[in-house]
Design an enzyme around this catalytic site. Structure first.
Site, short mmCIF file in Angstrom:
data_model
loop_
_atom_site.label_atom_id
_atom_site.label_comp_id
_atom_site.label_asym_id
_atom_site.label_seq_id
_atom_site.Cartn_x
_atom_site.Cartn_y
_atom_site.Cartn_z
N LYS A 54 0.82 -1.21 0.00
CA LYS A 54 0.00 0.00 0.00
C LYS A 54 0.86 1.26 0.00
O LYS A 54 2.04 1.25 0.31
CB LYS A 54 -0.92 0.02 1.22
N ASP B 228 -3.15 -0.30 7.43
CA ASP B 228 -2.37 -1.09 6.47
C ASP B 228 -3.02 -2.43 6.16
O ASP B 228 -3.16 -2.81 4.98
CB ASP B 228 -0.95 -1.32 7.00
#
Length: 372
Positions: free
Chosen positions: A10, A204
């Site tokens: 990410k 996350d």
């Protein structure tokens, strides 16, 4: 039987660190993955070993299942449908098992990942021999969510091996988890993240689980539908850092200066909300895209300034910022900071010129170009 799973890394467009303190963050998954292969031996193999192979790190862990069971016998039967936080008592017991592996000092930071692995495996599968092989496209400790991708892909393989979750088989290639099971997967992955990072926000693992672009605040996620192309240059400074220590440092600064840091977190929250609104708003023509990109550049620069107030920037990040600024490009760190990766927005109207200067921007550094 063998089960394979993968999960993406990410980038954070806005909201690093402040999201831990209740602010909104905006993040997107990228097309770089961590892969987990889970293989159980045949009954005839008479194998009593649980193996974890970190292929990229050239590390092999091996435990006797009998030894694991003796150490963690108080856990009882596996509880895959009930994500549970690992207690300090259990962490200490698992730490004994990890210490026996004699991890080289240069790679000692991976011990928390091995601890998370043993907790997730025994909680979901129980005391059963297997070989787990991990490979990844993601650099470790660079702000691209490598630990979350590890926890998500591992959990996906573990739950998938039980045949108790729904997999969408309408996709070609990789199957996807059904919506009803993604929440279970995400909660387990978050428990692994807590072992690795202490007090993560959950951002996350959530973006790695659900993908796409999300707006995240205090555990609540909203999917964002982008109405404009966003091309980002990811520059890896190759300066390692400790996420847990950086998060703790911001918390300590917040305790010393509560009013000032509260204002910083509120400002970050406003930036994230405005950024998500811009991304989602309709874009009828090229002029509107240009205007939007200019506003996004300003927001990225503002977010970076607030990250500097938190004390998490680094000279390597500042070098990227100064270099890209020469080409009138906006950049910011992504992730915990203290090194790691930086994001640079590449405006669509000058994309060819941007690629001409990329070699100058990232000279001496590693770059990855990703499209959201």
């Amino acid at each position: 039987m063998e089960v394979k799973a993968r999960a993406p890394g990410k980038i954070i467009l806005a909201g690093e660190h402040a999201v831990v303190h209740g602010s909104t963050a905006v993040a997107a998954c990228i097309d770089l993955y961590t892969y987990v292969s889970l293989r159980f031996p045949a009954d005839s193999d008479d194998d009593d070993t649980l193996k974890l192979v970190l292929k990229d790190m050239e590390l092999n862990f091996s435990w006797s299942v009998t030894r694991i069971k003796a150490t963690l016998s108080h856990l009882g039967s596996p509880f895959p449908s009930t994500p549970t936080t690992c207690s300090m008592e259990v962490i200490k017991s698992i730490a004994v098992l990890v210490d026996e592996q004699n991890i080289p000092e240069a790679k000692i930071g991976l011990s928390s990942g091995a601890t998370a692995f043993l907790w997730l495996y025994t909680s979901i599968i129980g005391f059963k021999p297997a070989t787990v092989v991990v490979t990844s496209d993601l650099p470790l400790g660079a702000g691209l969510g490598s630990s979350a991708a590890f926890c998500v892909s591992l959990t996906a393989a573990l739950l998938g091996s039980l045949n108790s979750v729904h997999l969408d088989k309408n996709h070609q290639g990789w199957l996807t988890y059904g919506e009803s099971d993604l929440d279970l997967l995400n909660k387990w992955a978050f428990e692994g993240e807590k072992i690795i990072h202490g007090k993560p926000s959950g951002l996350d693992n959530t973006v790695s689980t659900y993908g796409n672009i999300i707006k995240f605040r205090s555990g609540n996620m909203t999917c964002i539908k982008s109405n404009m192309p966003l091309k980002m240059l990811i520059t890896n400074t190759k300066v390692g850092r400790n996420t847990r220590a950086l998060v703790a440092g911001v918390s300590e600064r917040s305790m010393r200066h509560p009013d000032a840091m509260s204002s910083v977190f509120n400002a970050v929250d406003s930036i994230s909300k405005e950024l998500s609104t811009i991304i989602e708003s309709p874009t009828p023509d090229d002029l509107s895209i240009t205007e939007k990109e200019e506003r996004l550049e300003e927001l990225m620069e503002m977010n970076q300034g607030l990250l500097q107030c938190m004390g998490v920037s680094h000279s390597s990040i500042e070098t990227v910022l100064r270099t890209t600024l020469k080409f009138k490009l906006a950049s910011k760190l992504t992730g915990a900071g203290g090194g790691g990766c930086a994001l640079t927005l590449l405006p669509t109207c000058h994309i060819c010129m941007m690629f001409d200067c990329c070699s100058v921007i990232v000279k001496g550094m590693e770059r990855t170009e990703e499209t959201i």
